[in-house]
Scaffold this active site. Sequence first.
Site, PDB file in Angstrom:
ATOM      1  N   ARG A 420      75.016  16.777  84.840  1.00 18.31           N
ATOM      2  CA  ARG A 420      74.600  15.674  85.713  1.00 18.31           C
ATOM      3  C   ARG A 420      75.773  14.924  86.333  1.00 18.31           C
ATOM      4  O   ARG A 420      76.685  14.482  85.653  1.00 18.31           O
ATOM      5  CB  ARG A 420      73.718  14.709  84.922  1.00 18.31           C
ATOM      6  CG  ARG A 420      73.167  13.547  85.742  1.00 18.31           C
ATOM      7  CD  ARG A 420      72.181  12.748  84.928  1.00 18.31           C
ATOM      8  NE  ARG A 420      70.940  13.459  84.755  1.00 18.31           N
ATOM      9  CZ  ARG A 420      70.113  13.293  83.704  1.00 18.31           C
ATOM     10  NH1 ARG A 420      70.459  12.463  82.744  1.00 18.31           N
ATOM     11  NH2 ARG A 420      68.989  13.962  83.623  1.00 18.31           N
ATOM     12  N   HIS A 450      75.338  23.410  76.888  1.00 20.23           N
ATOM     13  CA  HIS A 450      76.003  22.161  76.540  1.00 20.23           C
ATOM     14  C   HIS A 450      77.010  22.335  75.403  1.00 20.23           C
ATOM     15  O   HIS A 450      77.781  21.421  75.111  1.00 20.23           O
ATOM     16  CB  HIS A 450      74.934  21.121  76.153  1.00 20.23           C
ATOM     17  CG  HIS A 450      75.449  19.726  76.014  1.00 20.23           C
ATOM     18  ND1 HIS A 450      75.499  19.068  74.806  1.00 20.23           N
ATOM     19  CD2 HIS A 450      75.949  18.855  76.924  1.00 20.23           C
ATOM     20  CE1 HIS A 450      75.993  17.851  74.978  1.00 20.23           C
ATOM     21  NE2 HIS A 450      76.274  17.698  76.250  1.00 20.23           N
ATOM     22  N   HIS A 607      82.028   9.598  70.745  1.00 20.03           N
ATOM     23  CA  HIS A 607      81.275  10.708  71.337  1.00 20.03           C
ATOM     24  C   HIS A 607      81.015  11.845  70.362  1.00 20.03           C
ATOM     25  O   HIS A 607      80.206  12.730  70.648  1.00 20.03           O
ATOM     26  CB  HIS A 607      82.072  11.225  72.549  1.00 20.03           C
ATOM     27  CG  HIS A 607      81.342  12.197  73.414  1.00 20.03           C
ATOM     28  ND1 HIS A 607      81.665  13.531  73.483  1.00 20.03           N
ATOM     29  CD2 HIS A 607      80.300  12.023  74.254  1.00 20.03           C
ATOM     30  CE1 HIS A 607      80.864  14.140  74.334  1.00 20.03           C
ATOM     31  NE2 HIS A 607      80.026  13.249  74.814  1.00 20.03           N
TER      32      HIS A 607
END
Length: 704
Positions: A420, A450, A607
């Site tokens: 995205r 991913h 993250h």
Amino acid sequence: MEATDLTPTHGGSGLTAAFPLPQRFFERELSWLSFNSRVLDMALQSDRPLLERVRFCSIVSANLDEFFMVRVAGLKRRMNAGIAVKSPTGRLPREILTETLSTSWQLMQRQSRLFQDELLPLLLQQDIEILHWSALTENEQRQLGNFFEREVFPVLTPLAVDPAHPFPYISGLSLNLAVMVRNPKNSQEMFARVKVPPLLDRFIQVSPQRFVPLEELIAANLSELFPGMEIVQHHMFRVTRNEDLEVEEDEAENLLDAMEKELSRRRFGYAVRLEVDENIDQHILDLLTEELEVTAEEIVRLPTPLDLRGLSLIADLNRDELKDPAFQPRTSPELSSVETATPADVFEAVRNHDVLLHHPYDSFATSVTRFIEQAAADPKVLAIKQALYRTSGDSPIVEALIDAAAAGKQVLAVVEIKARFDEENNIQWARRMERAGVHVVYGQVGLKTHCKLTLVVRREEEGINRYVHIGTGNYHPRTARFYEDIGIITANPVIADDVTSLFNQLSGFANTTDFESFYAAPNSLRSALSDLIKREISNQLSGKPSGIRIKCNAIVDERVTDLLYQASQAGVKMELLIRGMCTLRPEVIGLSENITVKSILGRFLEHSRIYEFTNAGQYEVLIGSADLMNRNLDRRVEVLLKVENPTHQNRLRKLLDLALDEKTATWQLDQDGNWRYRETTKDGGKTLNYQEELIKLYQLRGGK
């Protein structure tokens, strides 16, 4: 979705009867806004360096832009399509949208007040000024007038609206001046739009630490754009549009072509938000409302300047005393324990032992980038395969892959062109790699790739050996400086076999579901996590040690959440460290009293994903790319690696120990959805800053 759809089929928990949907889940969109509210809280903390507070204020604007382009746009899309499916909380899209817009407006107003009432005066105290045009001296106005003529005026394109000129298309996230001009010959008033050039600096430097917003410079010189006309008034406005891309499987015979067509359609997405100058004339607002087809609830009035993303330019000023202390990542001592100017030999180090990396504390450049660059230059390397979700076009990793292909090595790049807001960039540098001879595979229809994987095949004296990197973050050298992530480089043949099989599945025809060293989505990860949670329940009921600790970016998956509720009801203690969205409702008696949820934000973006299961004292620890979201478990290719090395397990567990310690500063989520920041310990002492403590520990640990 009916309540029964969310009830796990593997036990009689009675969740649905005792705790209906609204009692089990927070609304996803509101949870995301709550996360961004915590980001704004970082800008509110008076003990934080001033320019870091300014940076967090900028981040809030960037985050909100994405939220409207994706989440709010998704709600509108469902409403426009007549989809009346309720959310897991039992609410319809219209109800969610109304509350979401109201909450986001409050957040934007709070951000604006912080900037106007607190940050601007504090910047002024440090001789950093963001000025209105009227506050400039005559000499400064004259100098900027010359700058306008040279650098700005040639770029501007005034667009009139009259019978010969229809209302212009307003691109998403563009900053614009709505201008009313009057013809002095007939007193007729007309509307025009002037777009603020997005490629020029948002704040124009008057002197080293004095700035004026670009739009005010343009507004002060509107007569140059409309000679012979009277400028009646002007006001700022900004539009956010639906920019989430959808490629349908039946139209994606060629995935790359389909994505390029969808990118060309993106700029024409419908409006989802209109930000306007709080003093805007009602007649101009009515015109914008009609032409942009927005509703009253989609309009927000704010003091200028609009679009505070540009504050990042101010945050980057060369004022080190107003920033966090400088931090220099070091080469991991597992790669090189001696201070030397010679780059580490990654193959030599990894042949002897697995290497666990923790970025940005361990340097990404001297570990992961070095690994790929060394592989590209090494004549013994026969092949390199890499899954790239996000990177940069000027990345040394891309250059290394191109060099490797030029040297005759077999190079495969699995490029996720559906990443995205990086779709266009990914297509551009993927095309460049293709032209250089790299075999480029553009993901799979219906799934995003991913996972973060690299496989290097090398001929050595004893035969063919394979080296693997598996990480939690992207192969993006720039973001690796401020994204916190975990990675492992290994020559373990079992892991290499599994990664080889997965790459063959991504590039060819295969449907492997069982891997020995890791769990993979979409085929086995959900069921594996389910089994791991059930095992903790069984251990607890059998009197064996049990427990679950999870660090990830988000938990919104209803089925996993209901399983965690069952574990809580069985008495399993769980600690969740969630950076962003969390729809799980903790600390509810009879449902989740054994679950605590905390969050850490700081100078680095947390993250990494770490999953720890007590497993009757034989701890199982996983790292990888997957969050606890429906998309990660069902619609993406993800990997969670089993960390078998006891030393590495202990390091990861100690990270969780420190993050979840009562003496560490965290936000904690209560059962009503409120996040409360803990600045002091139970005995009244000041809590520790998790990331600053890690900086100290890693500096003491050694490396170069």
